[in-house]
Design an enzyme around this catalytic site. Structure first.
Site, PDB file in Angstrom:
ATOM      1  N   TYR A 101       1.288  -1.083  -0.014  1.00 42.82           N
ATOM      2  CA  TYR A 101      -0.169  -0.207   0.223  1.00 42.82           C
ATOM      3  C   TYR A 101       1.153   1.406   0.306  1.00 42.82           C
ATOM      4  CZ  TYR A 101      -2.770   4.158   1.685  1.00 42.82           C
ATOM      5  OH  TYR A 101      -3.650   5.038   1.119  1.00 42.82           O
ATOM      6  N   GLU A 189      -3.386   7.640  -4.490  1.00 47.07           N
ATOM      7  CA  GLU A 189      -3.425   6.104  -3.025  1.00 47.07           C
ATOM      8  C   GLU A 189      -3.199   5.038  -4.327  1.00 47.07           C
ATOM      9  OE1 GLU A 189      -5.818   4.362   0.023  1.00 47.07           O
ATOM     10  OE2 GLU A 189      -6.948   4.282  -1.840  1.00 47.07           O
TER      11      GLU A 189
END
Ligand code: GDP
Ligand code: MN
Length: 379
Positions: A101, A189
């Site tokens: 992530y 993101e």
């Protein structure tokens, strides 16, 4: 403003983030063509502005163009969390070894952007954040200095990334930071940033939120707005340059000035009512704007009364009153209207409105009480 995965990834790619080859399709046959062009396995991905598409069945792997077509038919017919799937992204499938992530957002408390990274990326990142927050590394970025080399190395070490990926990782982190700053994003993101079986890093998913207040200087991004996810009244209001937010009360509010609008809502609450919306019609609002504002307020079936609170400064009170009357000529309604008008020529304005059977008030307290009473009577 949210933008779609394919738009986010294309934006990231402009700054040097590696993304899979692929294109977006609106029909199943287009999807098949793209899959043919790409050759080999592809992934068919619903483009909707919600998270968790994978878990909802909106992301599927296809081994052939025919299978891609079939899956695209299925996915294009889906609704995910209430949103219709209008497009699918067809990407070359990645051979995934592991999922990282990588995200940047603003940390308001620290008054700085923060980069967040975890080796436990993928679809369970919310669970990771909840149950094992220590697995998410956070590094604040000085907005003037930018992301520093030692910081990306710290992060790479912190997630136990194999040293052979450090250079690639640093390049991607820098590229994401550049994309974030240059786009006036509030979130950028990549989840997951995958390590492929071939030994490279690749951004398989992408998400971006753009600061609405900065869109005026990004016409290319502004064009990406997808109104499917937006409240219809709010979309309409934007067209007329009105700042409008739908709320769940029963008193529609029409006010000039954001501060005055907030005060109006507070006073409505104080006297036992509940505002149906926030609406700032702005300074110098003309009859056209006022008409649009009435139409938007009255499109909400919960509205039982409307409170109009206008401070006539540069725009004179009698002009405002005439604007309101012109607007009400066009938007016919039985919903009671309470008007509080102060400032230049307010007396003349109030008289005009009273003559037209509107409830007028001299003070905001008086107006709020009258609006609450009218709403209760109409309920
Ligand atoms: P999200 O569920 O909306 O976050 O959509 P993602 O694009 O992140 O996809 C969800 C999951 O599908 C990823 O975490 C991967 O595990 C898997 N996935 C996505 N693209 C690929 C791909 O190209 N190959 C493989 N094998 N899995 C993929
Ligand atoms: Mn994802």
């Amino acid at each position: 403003m949210k933008i779609h995965e394919y738009q986010s990834k294309q934006t990231f790619a402009k700054y040097g983030v590696p993304i899979p080859k692929g294109r977006v399709a609106a029909t199943a046959s287009e999807a098949k063509e793209i899959a043919k062009e790409l050759g080999g396995r592809v992934v068919v991905k619903s483009q909707v502005l919600v998270g968790g598409r994978g878990k909802a069945g909106g992301i599927k792997l296809a081994k052939s163009p025919e299978e891609a077509e079939e899956l695209a038919t299925q996915i294009l017919g889906m609704e995910i969390k209430g949103l219709p799937v209008r497009k699918v992204l067809i990407d070359e499938a990645a051979n995934i070894e592991s999922e990282i992530y990588l995200g940047i957002t603003n940390d308001r408390a620290a008054r700085k952007p923060v980069m967040m990274v975890s080796a436990a990326g993928g679809v369970e990142i919310e669970e990771v954040a909840r149950l094992t927050p220590e697995k998410i590394i956070k590094v604040h970025i000085d907005p003037i200095m930018g992301l520093q080399g030692y910081q990306t190395r710290d992060i790479a070490a912190g997630i136990d990334l194999d040293r052979k990926y450090w250079k690639e990782f640093a390049k991607i982190a820098q590229a994401l930071w550049k994309a974030y700053v240059a786009s006036d994003a509030t979130l950028a993101e990549i989840n997951p940033l995958v390590i492929t079986k071939e030994g490279h890093l690749l951004a398989v998913d992408g998400k971006m939120l753009i600061d609405d207040n900065a869109l005026f200087r990004h016409p290319d991004l502004a064009e990406m707005r997808d109104t499917d996810v937006e409240d219809k009244a709010e979309t309409d209001a934007r067209k007329y340059g009105l700042s409008y937010i739908t709320l769940d009360g029963e008193i529609g509010c029409m006010v000039n000035g954001a501060g005055l609008a907030m005060t109006t809502m507070d006073i409505v609450k104080l006297f036992g009512g509940s505002p149906a919306n926030f609406l700032d019609i702005g300074g110098g609002a003309n009859a056209e704007k006022v008409t649009a504002a009435f139409r938007i307020i009255l499109s909400d079936p919960n509205v039982k009364a409307v409170l109009i609170n206008i401070f006539g400064g540069i725009t004179r009170g009698d002009e405002v009153a005439r604007g309101i009357l012109t607007a009400l000529d066009e938007v016919k309604t039985d919903v009671p209207m309470v008007v509080r008008l102060v400032g230049t020529n307010a007396e003349e304005g109030r008289q005009l409105l009273a003559d037209a059977d509107m409830i007028t008030a001299e003070t905001l307290v008086d107006a709020a009480k009258k609006a609450v009473a009218a709403a209760q009577k109409g309920a």
